[in-house]
Design an enzyme around this catalytic site. Structure first.
Site, PDB file in Angstrom:
ATOM      1  N   HIS A  50       0.872  -1.179   0.000  1.00 17.40           N
ATOM      2  CA  HIS A  50       0.000   0.000   0.000  1.00 17.40           C
ATOM      3  C   HIS A  50       0.906   1.225   0.000  1.00 17.40           C
ATOM      4  O   HIS A  50       1.611   1.494   0.971  1.00 17.40           O
ATOM      5  CB  HIS A  50      -0.885  -0.035   1.254  1.00 17.40           C
ATOM      6  N   LYS A  80     -10.194   6.004  -4.330  1.00 14.06           N
ATOM      7  CA  LYS A  80      -9.285   7.059  -3.925  1.00 14.06           C
ATOM      8  C   LYS A  80      -7.896   6.680  -4.416  1.00 14.06           C
ATOM      9  O   LYS A  80      -7.497   5.517  -4.323  1.00 14.06           O
ATOM     10  CB  LYS A  80      -9.317   7.161  -2.406  1.00 14.06           C
ATOM     11  N   LYS A  84      -3.784   7.461  -4.202  1.00 13.75           N
ATOM     12  CA  LYS A  84      -2.704   8.085  -3.444  1.00 13.75           C
ATOM     13  C   LYS A  84      -1.644   8.549  -4.434  1.00 13.75           C
ATOM     14  O   LYS A  84      -1.083   7.737  -5.163  1.00 13.75           O
ATOM     15  CB  LYS A  84      -2.074   7.071  -2.498  1.00 13.75           C
ATOM     16  N   ASP A 143      -5.726  11.744  -3.232  1.00 11.56           N
ATOM     17  CA  ASP A 143      -5.108  12.142  -1.963  1.00 11.56           C
ATOM     18  C   ASP A 143      -3.630  12.406  -2.187  1.00 11.56           C
ATOM     19  O   ASP A 143      -2.877  11.501  -2.524  1.00 11.56           O
ATOM     20  CB  ASP A 143      -5.299  11.031  -0.920  1.00 11.56           C
ATOM     21  N   GLU A 151      -7.777  15.700  -1.857  1.00 13.17           N
ATOM     22  CA  GLU A 151      -7.516  15.651  -0.415  1.00 13.17           C
ATOM     23  C   GLU A 151      -6.128  16.159  -0.062  1.00 13.17           C
ATOM     24  O   GLU A 151      -5.136  15.711  -0.631  1.00 13.17           O
ATOM     25  CB  GLU A 151      -7.689  14.205   0.060  1.00 13.17           C
ATOM     26  N   ASP A 184      -7.508  17.168   5.533  1.00 11.95           N
ATOM     27  CA  ASP A 184      -7.398  15.895   6.256  1.00 11.95           C
ATOM     28  C   ASP A 184      -6.425  16.024   7.430  1.00 11.95           C
ATOM     29  O   ASP A 184      -6.832  16.263   8.548  1.00 11.95           O
ATOM     30  CB  ASP A 184      -6.966  14.772   5.303  1.00 11.95           C
ATOM     31  N   LYS A 201     -11.222  11.574  11.257  1.00 12.96           N
ATOM     32  CA  LYS A 201     -10.698  10.272  11.682  1.00 12.96           C
ATOM     33  C   LYS A 201     -10.769  10.237  13.197  1.00 12.96           C
ATOM     34  O   LYS A 201     -10.304  11.169  13.855  1.00 12.96           O
ATOM     35  CB  LYS A 201      -9.241  10.124  11.231  1.00 12.96           C
ATOM     36  N   GLU A 235     -14.213   5.981   3.891  1.00  9.04           N
ATOM     37  CA  GLU A 235     -13.232   5.045   3.325  1.00  9.04           C
ATOM     38  C   GLU A 235     -12.861   4.013   4.391  1.00  9.04           C
ATOM     39  O   GLU A 235     -11.686   3.727   4.621  1.00  9.04           O
ATOM     40  CB  GLU A 235     -11.999   5.793   2.808  1.00  9.04           C
TER      41      GLU A 235
END
Length: 379
Positions: free
Chosen positions: A18, A163, A165, A193, A219, A244, A268, A322
């Site tokens: 990831h 989404k 990255k 993001d 984001e 964020d 979050k 998410e």
């Protein structure tokens, strides 16, 4: 009365690499807090972070050390009679440590809910939705892999919001990657993001291209330290700009909302400092006319269930969530996995968090991790 507070580090491999702008993850270390009371109740909380210390200033090991050294002795000595009093006590004596506080509060609310036979959502404001749509992050780093992964997700009715990255490659390469995916998935909503990777000038250039390409949400394009740039970008572009990392705790969120620095807040629970703090941020955003998005620290199922309870109480959740963390892990720590279906997650309805943790499995994994860590140090 609280009888015991245990903090466990449970490393679980991810189903694939990831990639973020700041790190590459191959496993996720779940930080789990297990609280037991004298009258036979138990509660679980989670304080999972992303990528060790590369993302935020708390890490799995610092959270465990701080809970064991400062939080647990204080709570066991003072024996607060409610979750609210416990959190007030911790905030009075312990500075910062939002992730650790979140895990403790989650476990205490789990116990309170079980004792009252109510879901946590009803203790923190009351739910207005029983199901939340869940986005999936495409972060393999390869365009073709990402496209086929996304198409598979849509086919299996697992996700239809994606989404991406970006931020670790040259802007032109990143944008080409994003737009290729958007073209391959014209009916899906695509969020980008940047994880704070761009300067304001880079963001001006990058967002212009993304907006033209039909991207729906951008984001945290610039550093969390540069609120003014975030505000300028928000005013300059039509595409929604989401804050964020900069949102953090309610105080920060209040200042951002008062100054209209973003169109959307990603909330979050760990970053907010707990479930009630995350609810407060949601209420503030709502009052300021800012849209909401349910974020994740890639928590496992415990933190994800807790987040789902919070997001189920938000007056509006137009940018969805998410909460895919558990789906990224190769193992589950629950007896019965969370209920993902039809592009979303059904918010648990049982008492407390509404989940049953497989404590034998959790303690077994935690023990194994301690043994392998000590053998690595001695070799």
């Amino acid at each position: 009365m609280i009888r015991s507070i245990n903090t466990l580090l449970v490393p679980i491999p991810t189903i694939r690499e990831h990639k973020l702008a700041c790190t590459v993850m191959r496993e996720q270390v779940l930080v789990l807090v297990h609280i037991q009371t004298e009258d036979g109740f138990e509660g679980w909380g989670e304080a999972t972070t992303i990528g060790g210390l590369s993302y935020a200033e708390e890490s799995p090991h610092s959270i465990q050390t701080n809970i064991d050294t400062y939080f647990a002795p204080l709570l066991l000595k003072e024996q607060p009679t409610s979750t609210a009093k416990a959190m007030q006590l911790l905030n009075l004596h312990i500075n910062g440590n939002r992730f650790a506080k979140c895990a403790i509060e989650t476990a205490l609310l789990d116990i309170e809910g079980k004792r009252l036979n109510l879901p946590v959502s009803e203790l923190i404001g009351g739910r207005v939705r029983d199901r939340i749509e869940v986005a999936w992050t495409l972060a393999s780093g390869n365009t073709e892999t990402d496209i086929s992964e996304a198409k598979q997700m849509v086919e299996q009715k697992r996700h239809r919001i994606f989404k991406l990255k970006i931020g670790s490659n040259p802007i032109i390469d990143d944008i080409a990657h994003v737009l290729a995916i958007k073209q391959a998935l014209p009916d899906c909503r695509i969020t980008v993001d940047v994880n704070q990777a761009w300067t304001e000038l880079e963001a001006m250039k990058g967002i212009a291209l993304l907006q033209t390409g039909g991207i729906d949400l951008i984001e945290q394009p610039v550093s969390m330290r540069n609120k003014a740039a975030l505000k300028r970008l928000k005013e300059h572009f039509d595409v929604a700009i989401m804050a964020d990392e900069v949102v953090q705790d309610p105080q920060n969120a209040f200042l951002l909302a008062a100054d209209h620095c973003a169109d959307v807040f990603a909330v979050k629970i760990n970053q907010a400092g707990g479930l009630k703090a995350a609810c407060l941020i949601g209420q503030m955003a709502h009052l300021a006319g800012i849209e909401l998005y349910g974020g994740t620290m890639l928590e496992g199922p415990i933190g994800t269930a807790a987040s789902a309870h919070v997001f189920s109480t938000y007056p509006s959740l137009n940018f969805d969530t998410e909460l895919f963390g558990p789906l990224l892990l190769t193992e589950d720590v629950l007896v019965q996995p969370l209920d993902y279906q039809n592009f979303g997650l059904n918010v648990p309805t049982g008492a407390g968090l509404g989940i049953e943790v497989d404590s034998d499995k959790v303690y077994h994994y935690a023990k194994k991790a301690v043994i392998s860590a000590s053998s690595t140090h001695h070799s």
